[in-house]
Design an enzyme around this catalytic site. Structure first.
Site, PDB file in Angstrom:
ATOM      1  N   TYR A  52       0.851  -1.187   0.000  1.00 40.85           N
ATOM      2  CA  TYR A  52       0.000   0.000   0.000  1.00 40.85           C
ATOM      3  C   TYR A  52       0.883   1.232   0.000  1.00 40.85           C
ATOM      4  O   TYR A  52       1.771   1.356   0.838  1.00 40.85           O
ATOM      5  CB  TYR A  52      -0.919   0.026   1.233  1.00 40.85           C
ATOM      6  CG  TYR A  52      -2.362  -0.087   0.835  1.00 40.85           C
ATOM      7  CD1 TYR A  52      -2.963   0.928   0.085  1.00 40.85           C
ATOM      8  CD2 TYR A  52      -3.129  -1.205   1.158  1.00 40.85           C
ATOM      9  CE1 TYR A  52      -4.274   0.819  -0.336  1.00 40.85           C
ATOM     10  CE2 TYR A  52      -4.446  -1.317   0.745  1.00 40.85           C
ATOM     11  CZ  TYR A  52      -5.019  -0.300  -0.011  1.00 40.85           C
ATOM     12  OH  TYR A  52      -6.314  -0.402  -0.427  1.00 40.85           O
ATOM     13  N   GLU A  54      -0.453   4.729  -0.675  1.00 41.95           N
ATOM     14  CA  GLU A  54      -1.279   5.920  -0.927  1.00 41.95           C
ATOM     15  C   GLU A  54      -0.432   7.168  -0.737  1.00 41.95           C
ATOM     16  O   GLU A  54       0.337   7.264   0.219  1.00 41.95           O
ATOM     17  CB  GLU A  54      -2.489   5.943   0.009  1.00 41.95           C
ATOM     18  CG  GLU A  54      -3.574   4.970  -0.422  1.00 41.95           C
ATOM     19  CD  GLU A  54      -4.783   4.977   0.505  1.00 41.95           C
ATOM     20  OE1 GLU A  54      -4.781   5.707   1.513  1.00 41.95           O
ATOM     21  OE2 GLU A  54      -5.738   4.231   0.208  1.00 41.95           O
ATOM     22  N   ASP A 197      -5.175  13.983 -25.524  1.00 41.24           N
ATOM     23  CA  ASP A 197      -5.190  12.578 -25.108  1.00 41.24           C
ATOM     24  C   ASP A 197      -4.484  11.783 -26.210  1.00 41.24           C
ATOM     25  O   ASP A 197      -5.056  11.527 -27.265  1.00 41.24           O
ATOM     26  CB  ASP A 197      -6.645  12.132 -24.934  1.00 41.24           C
ATOM     27  CG  ASP A 197      -6.792  10.646 -24.645  1.00 41.24           C
ATOM     28  OD1 ASP A 197      -5.768   9.927 -24.653  1.00 41.24           O
ATOM     29  OD2 ASP A 197      -7.931  10.203 -24.413  1.00 41.24           O
ATOM     30  N   THR A 223      -2.400   6.274 -22.499  1.00 41.40           N
ATOM     31  CA  THR A 223      -2.378   4.924 -21.963  1.00 41.40           C
ATOM     32  C   THR A 223      -0.932   4.459 -22.084  1.00 41.40           C
ATOM     33  O   THR A 223      -0.157   5.033 -22.858  1.00 41.40           O
ATOM     34  CB  THR A 223      -3.259   3.948 -22.780  1.00 41.40           C
ATOM     35  OG1 THR A 223      -2.801   3.972 -24.127  1.00 41.40           O
ATOM     36  CG2 THR A 223      -4.726   4.326 -22.731  1.00 41.40           C
ATOM     37  N   LYS A 226      -0.887   0.803 -25.315  1.00 43.48           N
ATOM     38  CA  LYS A 226      -1.206   0.781 -26.751  1.00 43.48           C
ATOM     39  C   LYS A 226       0.108   0.896 -27.538  1.00 43.48           C
ATOM     40  O   LYS A 226       0.927  -0.009 -27.434  1.00 43.48           O
ATOM     41  CB  LYS A 226      -2.232   1.866 -27.060  1.00 43.48           C
ATOM     42  CG  LYS A 226      -3.572   1.574 -26.366  1.00 43.48           C
ATOM     43  CD  LYS A 226      -4.643   2.597 -26.664  1.00 43.48           C
ATOM     44  CE  LYS A 226      -5.908   2.276 -25.886  1.00 43.48           C
ATOM     45  NZ  LYS A 226      -6.935   3.340 -26.021  1.00 43.48           N
ATOM     46  N   ARG A 232      -0.779  -2.452 -18.960  1.00 42.27           N
ATOM     47  CA  ARG A 232      -2.066  -1.768 -19.038  1.00 42.27           C
ATOM     48  C   ARG A 232      -2.123  -0.678 -17.973  1.00 42.27           C
ATOM     49  O   ARG A 232      -1.930  -0.956 -16.781  1.00 42.27           O
ATOM     50  CB  ARG A 232      -3.156  -2.823 -18.808  1.00 42.27           C
ATOM     51  CG  ARG A 232      -4.550  -2.453 -19.212  1.00 42.27           C
ATOM     52  CD  ARG A 232      -5.372  -3.706 -19.425  1.00 42.27           C
ATOM     53  NE  ARG A 232      -4.939  -4.349 -20.654  1.00 42.27           N
ATOM     54  CZ  ARG A 232      -5.320  -3.960 -21.880  1.00 42.27           C
ATOM     55  NH1 ARG A 232      -6.151  -2.965 -22.041  1.00 42.27           N
ATOM     56  NH2 ARG A 232      -4.860  -4.577 -22.941  1.00 42.27           N
TER      57      ARG A 232
HETATM   58  C1  LIG Z   1      -7.890   3.664 -25.271  1.00 43.21           C
HETATM   59  C2  LIG Z   1      -8.186   5.099 -25.070  1.00 43.21           C
HETATM   60  C3  LIG Z   1      -8.496   5.609 -23.801  1.00 43.21           C
HETATM   61  C4  LIG Z   1      -8.817   4.750 -22.604  1.00 43.21           C
HETATM   62  O1  LIG Z   1      -7.948   3.847 -22.199  1.00 43.21           O
HETATM   63  P1  LIG Z   1      -8.379   2.630 -21.223  1.00 43.21           P
HETATM   64  O2  LIG Z   1      -7.085   2.235 -20.617  1.00 43.21           O
HETATM   65  O3  LIG Z   1      -9.024   1.619 -22.084  1.00 43.21           O
HETATM   66  O4  LIG Z   1      -9.328   3.190 -20.209  1.00 43.21           O
HETATM   67  C5  LIG Z   1      -8.635   6.976 -23.663  1.00 43.21           C
HETATM   68  N1  LIG Z   1      -8.485   7.789 -24.707  1.00 43.21           N
HETATM   69  C6  LIG Z   1      -8.223   7.341 -25.947  1.00 43.21           C
HETATM   70  C7  LIG Z   1      -8.082   8.320 -27.074  1.00 43.21           C
HETATM   71  C8  LIG Z   1      -8.081   5.984 -26.173  1.00 43.21           C
HETATM   72  O5  LIG Z   1      -7.860   5.531 -27.409  1.00 43.21           O
END
Ligand SMILES: *Cc1c(COP(=O)(O)O)cnc(C)c1O
Length: 416
Positions: A52, A54, A197, A223, A226, A232
């Site tokens: 933990y 936090e 994003d 993320t 990806k 993840r």
């Molecule tokens: C995949 C994605 C997310 C969210 O990611 P998760 O880990 O699946 O919650 C947010 N924004 C964009 C543009 C994405 O492609």
């Protein structure tokens, strides 16, 4: 090699083993997926999961955090180096959690969000109605033209009408470069915060293969699983100290409790991979492979949205075809090629059926495939689509796919 889990929980172990076989035998072309390093998986499987922690490095609510502090600080330093920015939070459990924290930090309930329409390639968390982002805030959208591209003059017009508190740029299904500089001009014109994003394109951005959201965006999320090919999870970056403080409070205690220290360690290992000289080569190959895919599909008569790609993905439209995105997804699945159905500009079918598919190159590039393999795969994809109802052909191609895949095995065991 034998595992504790094999004896303790054979049911789950069997599913994990079968998943390894599935990953090895199929061609993974879902644009948001990738294969992470064994070293990343080892960090995720480590004893750090027990801790933990936090709070933040040096400011924890629990004792015994000296190793957690070290791990988290290294992850922060590496991601700041990657994006060339000053502040980062590496605790978000996912990309969606990262985005939730940005809104919680910078908006009040019912403030106005302007983001890309989900059906035009945006993400649920960019103000889509079923998402918290469309429920807790007033959300407005911009989209793409029929040519599949963002028209920045139109976004400017919409922004002037809406007067949003925050503008979200970045997408989940957009094949062209996102011009963060133009978004900055739009945000400045209406006095909005600019939020980029880069969940999908981060791996290209950090390699210099896509325009960086810095110095244009006020805050950036990504993320880590990806195109970055890490574990993840999510991360948030900024150059603004005031925003950084608000983001930290929004993540903890705002939205999350204890951070996943084992995943933060894995993020750090992933970032080390992204900082290596090989990473630049990988990102170049991801783009070259996606371009080859688009080129062959166009040559085979398919309608590639926007005519090609600047990044890691290709959108194919079946608006002028008898079959749907759902049909194409199923037929390719039967041939061992995993893609996803996707809406396309000018969509006429429902979101559950759609008139397109999204195909990505990151995962197969991680397996070591190059333009030669992508040319072969693109032709097989076209063969399947040309013969959408020929299940005997799909089964034959599945065998050929398995043969190709067997030459590019990256994992020799199911658990690291
Ligand atoms: C995949 C994605 C997310 C969210 O990611 P998760 O880990 O699946 O919650 C947010 N924004 C964009 C543009 C994405 O492609």
């Amino acid at each position: 090699m034998s595992y504790e889990i094999e004896k303790f929980d054979p049911e789950i172990f069997e599913a994990i083993e079968k998943e390894l076989t599935r990953q090895n035998d199929h061609l993974e072309m879902i644009a948001s997926e990738n294969f992470t390093l064994p070293a990343v998986m080892e960090a995720m499987g480590s004893v750090l999961t027990n801790k933990y922690a936090e709070g933040y490095p040096g400011k924890r609510y629990y004792g015994g955090c000296e190793n957690a502090d070290k791990v988290e600080q290294i992850a922060i330093d590496r991601v700041c180096k990657l994006f060339d920015c000053k502040f980062a939070n590496v605790q978000p459990h996912s990309g969606s959690q990262a985005n939730g924290a940005v809104y919680a930090a910078l908006l009040k309930p019912y403030d106005k969000i302007l983001g890309m329409d989900l059906s035009h390639g945006g993400h649920l968390t960019h103000g889509s109605k079923p998402s918290f982002s469309g429920k807790n805030y007033q959300s407005f959208t911009y989209g793409v033209e029929l040519d599949g591209r963002i028209n920045y003059d139109k976004v400017m017009e919409i922004a002037k009408t809406v007067q949003p508190k925050i503008i979200v740029c970045g997408a989940s299904a957009y094949a062209r470069e996102i011009d963060f500089k133009k978004f900055r001009e739009i945000a400045d014109e209406v006095g909005a915060i600019l939020f980029a994003d880069v969940a999908h394109i981060a791996g290209l951005v950090v390699a210099g293969e896509h325009m960086s959201p810095f110095p244009y965006a006020d805050v950036v999320t990504t993320t880590t699983h990806k195109t970055l090919a890490g574990p993840r999870g999510g991360a948030i970056m900024t150059n603004d100290e005031d925003i950084a403080k608000k983001i930290n409070s929004a993540i903890f205690p705002g939205l999350q409790g204890g951070p996943l220290v084992h995943v933060i360690a894995a993020k750090a290992v992933g970032f080390k991979h992204n900082l290596s000289p090989e990473w630049k080569e990988y990102a170049k190959n991801v783009k070259a492979n996606a371009s080859k895919l688009a080129e062959v599909l166009v040559a085979r008569g398919y309608d590639v949205v926007s005519g090609g790609t600047d990044n890691h993905l290709v959108l194919v439209s079946f608006l002028n075809k008898e079959f749907s995105g759902k049909d194409a997804d199923a037929a390719l699945g039967a041939a061992g090629i995993t893609v996803n159905k996707n809406t396309v500009p000018g969509e006429t079918r429902s979101p559950f059926v759609t008139s397109g598919i999204r195909i990505g190159s990151p995962a197969l590039t991680s397996r070591g495939m190059g333009v030669k393999e992508f040319e072969w795969i693109a032709n097989k994809i076209a063969d399947v689509l040309d013969n959408i109802n020929d299940s005997a052909l799909h089964a034959k191609i599945k065998e050929e796919v398995k043969e190709l895949a067997s030459n590019f095995i990256i994992y020799d065991k199911p658990i690291y």
